[in-house]
Structure formats: structure tokens, C-alpha cells
Design a protein around this motif. Structure first.
Motif, PDB file in Angstrom:
ATOM      1  N   ALA A  22      21.358  52.468  50.721  1.00 32.22           N
ATOM      2  CA  ALA A  22      20.732  53.856  51.673  1.00 32.22           C
ATOM      3  C   ALA A  22      21.606  54.784  51.839  1.00 32.22           C
ATOM      4  O   ALA A  22      21.666  55.637  51.447  1.00 32.22           O
ATOM      5  CB  ALA A  22      20.346  53.434  53.143  1.00 32.22           C
ATOM      6  N   LEU A  23      23.406  54.324  51.383  1.00 29.10           N
ATOM      7  CA  LEU A  23      24.362  55.383  51.566  1.00 29.10           C
ATOM      8  C   LEU A  23      24.393  56.627  50.336  1.00 29.10           C
ATOM      9  O   LEU A  23      24.460  56.910  50.766  1.00 29.10           O
ATOM     10  CB  LEU A  23      25.308  54.755  52.547  1.00 29.10           C
ATOM     11  CG  LEU A  23      25.517  53.993  53.594  1.00 29.10           C
ATOM     12  CD1 LEU A  23      27.394  53.202  53.590  1.00 29.10           C
ATOM     13  CD2 LEU A  23      25.762  55.164  54.433  1.00 29.10           C
ATOM     14  N   SER A  49      30.710  62.171  41.603  1.00 30.39           N
ATOM     15  CA  SER A  49      29.772  63.297  41.815  1.00 30.39           C
ATOM     16  C   SER A  49      28.639  62.869  42.139  1.00 30.39           C
ATOM     17  O   SER A  49      28.387  61.926  42.162  1.00 30.39           O
ATOM     18  CB  SER A  49      30.486  63.179  40.164  1.00 30.39           C
ATOM     19  OG  SER A  49      29.712  61.986  39.224  1.00 30.39           O
ATOM     20  N   ARG A  50      27.783  63.856  41.747  1.00 25.84           N
ATOM     21  CA  ARG A  50      26.129  63.278  41.687  1.00 25.84           C
ATOM     22  C   ARG A  50      25.713  62.484  41.443  1.00 25.84           C
ATOM     23  O   ARG A  50      24.461  61.487  41.387  1.00 25.84           O
ATOM     24  CB  ARG A  50      25.408  64.580  41.939  1.00 25.84           C
ATOM     25  CG  ARG A  50      23.917  64.572  42.380  1.00 25.84           C
ATOM     26  CD  ARG A  50      23.069  65.916  42.145  1.00 25.84           C
ATOM     27  NE  ARG A  50      23.648  66.586  43.707  1.00 25.84           N
ATOM     28  CZ  ARG A  50      23.110  66.203  44.536  1.00 25.84           C
ATOM     29  NH1 ARG A  50      21.993  64.712  44.539  1.00 25.84           N
ATOM     30  NH2 ARG A  50      22.853  66.775  45.853  1.00 25.84           N
ATOM     31  N   GLN A  51      26.407  62.349  40.103  1.00 26.79           N
ATOM     32  CA  GLN A  51      25.648  61.836  38.505  1.00 26.79           C
ATOM     33  C   GLN A  51      26.400  59.730  39.161  1.00 26.79           C
ATOM     34  O   GLN A  51      25.864  59.199  38.582  1.00 26.79           O
ATOM     35  CB  GLN A  51      26.084  62.167  37.624  1.00 26.79           C
ATOM     36  CG  GLN A  51      25.854  63.207  36.930  1.00 26.79           C
ATOM     37  CD  GLN A  51      26.608  64.385  37.467  1.00 26.79           C
ATOM     38  OE1 GLN A  51      26.888  64.392  38.309  1.00 26.79           O
ATOM     39  NE2 GLN A  51      25.128  65.082  37.314  1.00 26.79           N
ATOM     40  N   HIS A  57      23.422  54.257  42.930  1.00 29.22           N
ATOM     41  CA  HIS A  57      22.015  54.296  43.715  1.00 29.22           C
ATOM     42  C   HIS A  57      21.079  52.766  42.636  1.00 29.22           C
ATOM     43  O   HIS A  57      20.534  52.441  43.383  1.00 29.22           O
ATOM     44  CB  HIS A  57      21.358  55.420  43.858  1.00 29.22           C
ATOM     45  CG  HIS A  57      20.652  55.447  45.282  1.00 29.22           C
ATOM     46  ND1 HIS A  57      20.076  55.052  46.260  1.00 29.22           N
ATOM     47  CD2 HIS A  57      19.114  55.830  44.481  1.00 29.22           C
ATOM     48  CE1 HIS A  57      19.110  56.019  46.525  1.00 29.22           C
ATOM     49  NE2 HIS A  57      18.049  55.280  45.256  1.00 29.22           N
ATOM     50  N   ARG A  58      21.447  53.577  41.076  1.00 30.58           N
ATOM     51  CA  ARG A  58      20.676  52.727  40.605  1.00 30.58           C
ATOM     52  C   ARG A  58      20.617  51.484  40.511  1.00 30.58           C
ATOM     53  O   ARG A  58      19.738  50.461  40.726  1.00 30.58           O
ATOM     54  CB  ARG A  58      20.415  53.245  38.985  1.00 30.58           C
ATOM     55  CG  ARG A  58      19.183  54.921  39.311  1.00 30.58           C
ATOM     56  CD  ARG A  58      19.117  55.525  38.227  1.00 30.58           C
ATOM     57  NE  ARG A  58      20.431  55.690  36.909  1.00 30.58           N
ATOM     58  CZ  ARG A  58      20.413  56.733  37.684  1.00 30.58           C
ATOM     59  NH1 ARG A  58      20.427  57.628  38.658  1.00 30.58           N
ATOM     60  NH2 ARG A  58      22.278  57.135  36.750  1.00 30.58           N
ATOM     61  N   TRP A  59      22.314  50.437  40.491  1.00 28.46           N
ATOM     62  CA  TRP A  59      22.986  49.681  40.170  1.00 28.46           C
ATOM     63  C   TRP A  59      22.577  48.809  41.333  1.00 28.46           C
ATOM     64  O   TRP A  59      22.362  47.458  41.945  1.00 28.46           O
ATOM     65  CB  TRP A  59      24.017  49.876  40.116  1.00 28.46           C
ATOM     66  CG  TRP A  59      24.043  49.906  38.377  1.00 28.46           C
ATOM     67  CD1 TRP A  59      24.562  50.963  37.674  1.00 28.46           C
ATOM     68  CD2 TRP A  59      23.829  48.422  37.001  1.00 28.46           C
ATOM     69  NE1 TRP A  59      24.507  49.944  36.414  1.00 28.46           N
ATOM     70  CE2 TRP A  59      23.812  49.762  36.061  1.00 28.46           C
ATOM     71  CE3 TRP A  59      23.050  47.820  37.732  1.00 28.46           C
ATOM     72  CZ2 TRP A  59      23.982  49.001  34.890  1.00 28.46           C
ATOM     73  CZ3 TRP A  59      22.851  46.431  36.282  1.00 28.46           C
ATOM     74  CH2 TRP A  59      23.397  47.469  35.015  1.00 28.46           C
ATOM     75  N   THR A  64      19.662  44.508  44.841  1.00 29.36           N
ATOM     76  CA  THR A  64      18.432  44.632  45.585  1.00 29.36           C
ATOM     77  C   THR A  64      17.503  44.377  45.205  1.00 29.36           C
ATOM     78  O   THR A  64      17.562  43.098  46.403  1.00 29.36           O
ATOM     79  CB  THR A  64      19.006  45.847  46.675  1.00 29.36           C
ATOM     80  OG1 THR A  64      19.594  46.368  47.045  1.00 29.36           O
ATOM     81  CG2 THR A  64      17.939  45.828  48.093  1.00 29.36           C
ATOM     82  N   VAL A  65      16.829  44.246  44.833  1.00 24.77           N
ATOM     83  CA  VAL A  65      15.819  44.139  44.194  1.00 24.77           C
ATOM     84  C   VAL A  65      16.139  42.167  43.876  1.00 24.77           C
ATOM     85  O   VAL A  65      14.853  41.421  44.347  1.00 24.77           O
ATOM     86  CB  VAL A  65      14.309  44.845  43.283  1.00 24.77           C
ATOM     87  CG1 VAL A  65      13.984  43.648  42.558  1.00 24.77           C
ATOM     88  CG2 VAL A  65      14.315  45.807  43.486  1.00 24.77           C
TER      89      VAL A  65
END
Length: 94
Positions: A22-23, A49-51, A57-59, A64-65
Motif C-alpha cells: 500500500a505504501l 526514485s519512481r522506478q 512495489h512489485r516485489w 504478499t501473494v
């Protein structure tokens, strides 16, 4: 290790990873501006940075999954029992 301890640590890790997802999704969306920065010497950052926020976020989403799948595995007997009870199948508790 006791089953309740395993459940506790899996649930704690699941909560923290979901909070991280979320963050790491809100920071680029709300804090960092979108778009290209042309020939500027640097792009705006907030810690990363944004990237880099996108990679984090992806990792975290993958973690989480995996933790959700472990959580479902640990609670499968309860899920199956409640499903039988709700839909009127044979109930182990009676």
C-alpha cells in the motif's frame, strides 16, 4: 515450533507486506510527480526514485501473494469446515 506461533508470524509478515504494498503504491501516486524530466540532471525522489518504488512495489506484491497462499494452506481445514457448514454439507463438528 507451535502452530499458533507459525500462524502469528505468517499473519504478521502478511500484514507488514500488505502495508508495504500500500505504501509503495501511494508514495509514487501522491508524492512523486509523473511524467518525463527531459534533460534535467536529476528526477524528483522521495527516499527512492519512481522506478525504484515500482520495483519495491512489485516485489512486495509477490511476497504478499506467497504469504496469502501460505496463510490459506495453514487454515485450509477451517476454510473447508466452514464452507461445508455454510452450504449444508456434512459437518465434522457434529
Amino acid at each position: 515450533m507451535y502452530k499458533w506461533k507459525v500462524n502469528y508470524f505468517v499473519d504478521l509478515a502478511l500484514f507488514l507486506s500488505a502495508l508495504g504494498v500500500a505504501l509503495s503504491g501511494f508514495i509514487p501516486w501522491l508524492i512523486l510527480p509523473a511524467g518525463r524530466y527531459g534533460r534535467q540532471a536529476f528526477a524528483p525522489t522521495f527516499i527512492f526514485s519512481r522506478q525504484e518504488w515500482g520495483a519495491i512495489h512489485r516485489w512486495l506484491a509477490i511476497v504478499t501473494v506467497v504469504l496469502v497462499l501460505v496463510h490459506l494452506y495453514l487454515h485450509w481445514d477451517w476454510i473447508a469446515g466452514m464452507t461445508r457448514r455454510v452450504f449444508g454439507g456434512r459437518d465434522k463438528l457434529r
